[in-house]
Design an enzyme around this catalytic site. Structure first.
Site, PDB file in Angstrom:
ATOM      1  N   GLY A  81       2.771  -1.168   4.319  1.00 29.81           N
ATOM      2  CA  GLY A  81       2.796   0.263   4.007  1.00 29.81           C
ATOM      3  C   GLY A  81       4.224   0.739   3.793  1.00 29.81           C
ATOM      4  N   GLY A  82       4.802   1.335   4.829  1.00 30.88           N
ATOM      5  CA  GLY A  82       6.145   1.926   4.724  1.00 30.88           C
ATOM      6  C   GLY A  82       7.172   1.015   4.077  1.00 30.88           C
ATOM      7  N   GLU A 134      -5.771  -4.739  10.450  1.00 30.64           N
ATOM      8  CA  GLU A 134      -4.748  -3.732  10.700  1.00 30.64           C
ATOM      9  C   GLU A 134      -5.071  -2.982  11.988  1.00 30.64           C
ATOM     10  OE1 GLU A 134      -2.575  -2.601   6.810  1.00 30.64           O
ATOM     11  OE2 GLU A 134      -4.336  -1.333   6.972  1.00 30.64           O
ATOM     12  N   HIS A 178      -9.570   1.568   4.626  1.00 35.54           N
ATOM     13  CA  HIS A 178      -8.305   1.689   5.344  1.00 35.54           C
ATOM     14  C   HIS A 178      -8.498   2.623   6.542  1.00 35.54           C
ATOM     15  CE1 HIS A 178      -4.207   2.748   6.340  1.00 35.54           C
ATOM     16  NE2 HIS A 178      -3.858   1.620   5.748  1.00 35.54           N
ATOM     17  N   GLY A 224       2.155   2.242  10.844  1.00 34.94           N
ATOM     18  CA  GLY A 224       3.130   3.325  10.722  1.00 34.94           C
ATOM     19  C   GLY A 224       3.813   3.705  12.022  1.00 34.94           C
ATOM     20  N   ASN A 253       0.878  -1.178   0.000  1.00 32.05           N
ATOM     21  CA  ASN A 253       0.000   0.000   0.000  1.00 32.05           C
ATOM     22  C   ASN A 253       0.912   1.224   0.000  1.00 32.05           C
ATOM     23  OD1 ASN A 253      -1.796   2.050   0.516  1.00 32.05           O
ATOM     24  ND2 ASN A 253      -2.293   1.392   2.608  1.00 32.05           N
ATOM     25  N   TRP A 254       1.057   1.834  -1.155  1.00 32.67           N
ATOM     26  CA  TRP A 254       2.025   2.936  -1.274  1.00 32.67           C
ATOM     27  C   TRP A 254       1.499   4.239  -0.685  1.00 32.67           C
ATOM     28  CZ3 TRP A 254       4.247   2.417  -6.983  1.00 32.67           C
ATOM     29  CH2 TRP A 254       4.868   1.160  -7.104  1.00 32.67           C
ATOM     30  N   LYS A 255       0.233   4.277  -0.335  1.00 32.21           N
ATOM     31  CA  LYS A 255      -0.379   5.488   0.239  1.00 32.21           C
ATOM     32  C   LYS A 255      -0.110   6.698  -0.666  1.00 32.21           C
ATOM     33  CE  LYS A 255      -0.077   3.309   4.724  1.00 32.21           C
ATOM     34  NZ  LYS A 255      -0.036   3.408   6.154  1.00 32.21           N
ATOM     35  N   GLU A 302      -6.795   4.943   7.661  1.00 32.66           N
ATOM     36  CA  GLU A 302      -6.526   6.362   7.379  1.00 32.66           C
ATOM     37  C   GLU A 302      -7.728   7.012   6.699  1.00 32.66           C
ATOM     38  OE1 GLU A 302      -2.786   5.638   5.436  1.00 32.66           O
ATOM     39  OE2 GLU A 302      -1.953   5.071   7.379  1.00 32.66           O
ATOM     40  N   SER A 311       3.059  -2.124  10.493  1.00 33.36           N
ATOM     41  CA  SER A 311       4.492  -2.196  10.804  1.00 33.36           C
ATOM     42  C   SER A 311       5.118  -3.553  10.491  1.00 33.36           C
ATOM     43  CB  SER A 311       4.746  -1.803  12.273  1.00 33.36           C
ATOM     44  OG  SER A 311       4.375  -0.451  12.479  1.00 33.36           O
TER      45      SER A 311
END
Ligand code: PGA
Length: 256
Positions: A234-235, A168, A96, A174, A9-11, A98, A213
């Site tokens: 993600g990251g 999640e 998601h 994150g 997930n590159w956000k 976010e 994470s």
């Protein structure tokens, strides 16, 4: 046999040209290997077209991070499912945390999106998870139950093959603090039971990813859990070496 999906997930990261470089490095890093897991990247909308051209002829799947539930109309700034379908998106991430937190998406809105995506014949990754406060108040299972019941309301049992769930925990996204393997297994087992209760026995084939994470360092202890069938990353999905190392971990677990 265990199935596994490793999804990035590159956000809101990567311009179109940066996206081409990132996905090309994933292609280069996987092309000489036997890849037994599915690999999915979800770039921002503006990069989907460039990514689709770059991955052509490879096994790398691509998808989107969000969509509107209406197929067209006066919704300034929104993106519809037919637009994403024409670009060849195989998956759309829905709900998601976010989006729930910063864009006030509630379970009812998420359910509209879920039904629209499934109706269009696209796969979805429905994200669910509790906040730190909800966990501390011992409300984790109650929250997940609500997110599943409302999020999947009026979904037809035959649509189960299009559904992936991502657990999640919001406090793990994150933050560098992943949930512990025991916590993850406990929740995934609960989610699987709930899915069957809500959608019937066909839901036993729905795979449940863990997200929050995930890194190359904790991937093995998470991905080898019985009820974990991959990760929503993600990251770490923005760093080719780490993402490929997570893919390698998934492959070695599948080969066992
Ligand atoms: P993270 O994000 O891996 O950076 O914690 C996961 C996600 O939000 O899907």
């Amino acid at each position: 046999m265990k199935k596994m999906l490793i999804a990035g997930n590159w956000k809101m990261n990567m311009t179109p040209s940066e996206s081409i470089n990132l996905v090309q490095s994933i292609i280069d890093g996987t092309k000489d290997k036997k890849i037994s897991c599915d690999i999915l990247v979800c770039p921002p909308f503006t990069s989907i077209d460039s990514v689709s051209r770059t991955v052509k002829g490879t096994n790398i799947l691509y998808g989107a991070q969000n969509c509107h539930f209406e197929s067209k109309g006066a919704y300034t700034g929104e993106i519809s499912i037919p637009m994403l379908k024409e670009l060849g998106c195989k998956y759309i991430i829905i709900g998601h945390s976010e989006r729930r937190t910063y864009f006030f998406e509630n379970d009812e809105l998420i359910n509209k999106k879920v039904k629209a995506v499934l109706g269009a014949g696209i796969n979805l990754i429905l994200c669910i998870g509790e906040t730190l406060r909800e966990r501390e108040e011992n409300r984790t299972f109650e929250v997940l139950k609500r997110q599943i019941e409302i999020g999947l309301n009026r979904v037809q049992p035959e649509q189960c093959i299009q559904i992936v769930i991502a657990y999640e925990p919001v406090w793990a996204i994150g933050t560098g603090i992943s949930a512990e393997p025991e916590q993850i297994q406990e929740v995934h087992s609960f989610i699987k039971t709930e899915l069957v209760r809500v959608l019937g026995k066909r839901a036993s084939s729905i795979i449940v990813l863990y997200g929050g994470s995930v890194t190359d360092e904790n991937a093995k202890s998470i991905l080898e859990l019985e009820d974990v069938h991959g990760g929503l990353i993600g990251g770490a999905s923005l760093k080719t070496d780490i993402f490929l190392s997570i893919v390698d971990t998934a492959i070695s677990i599948l080969e066992k």
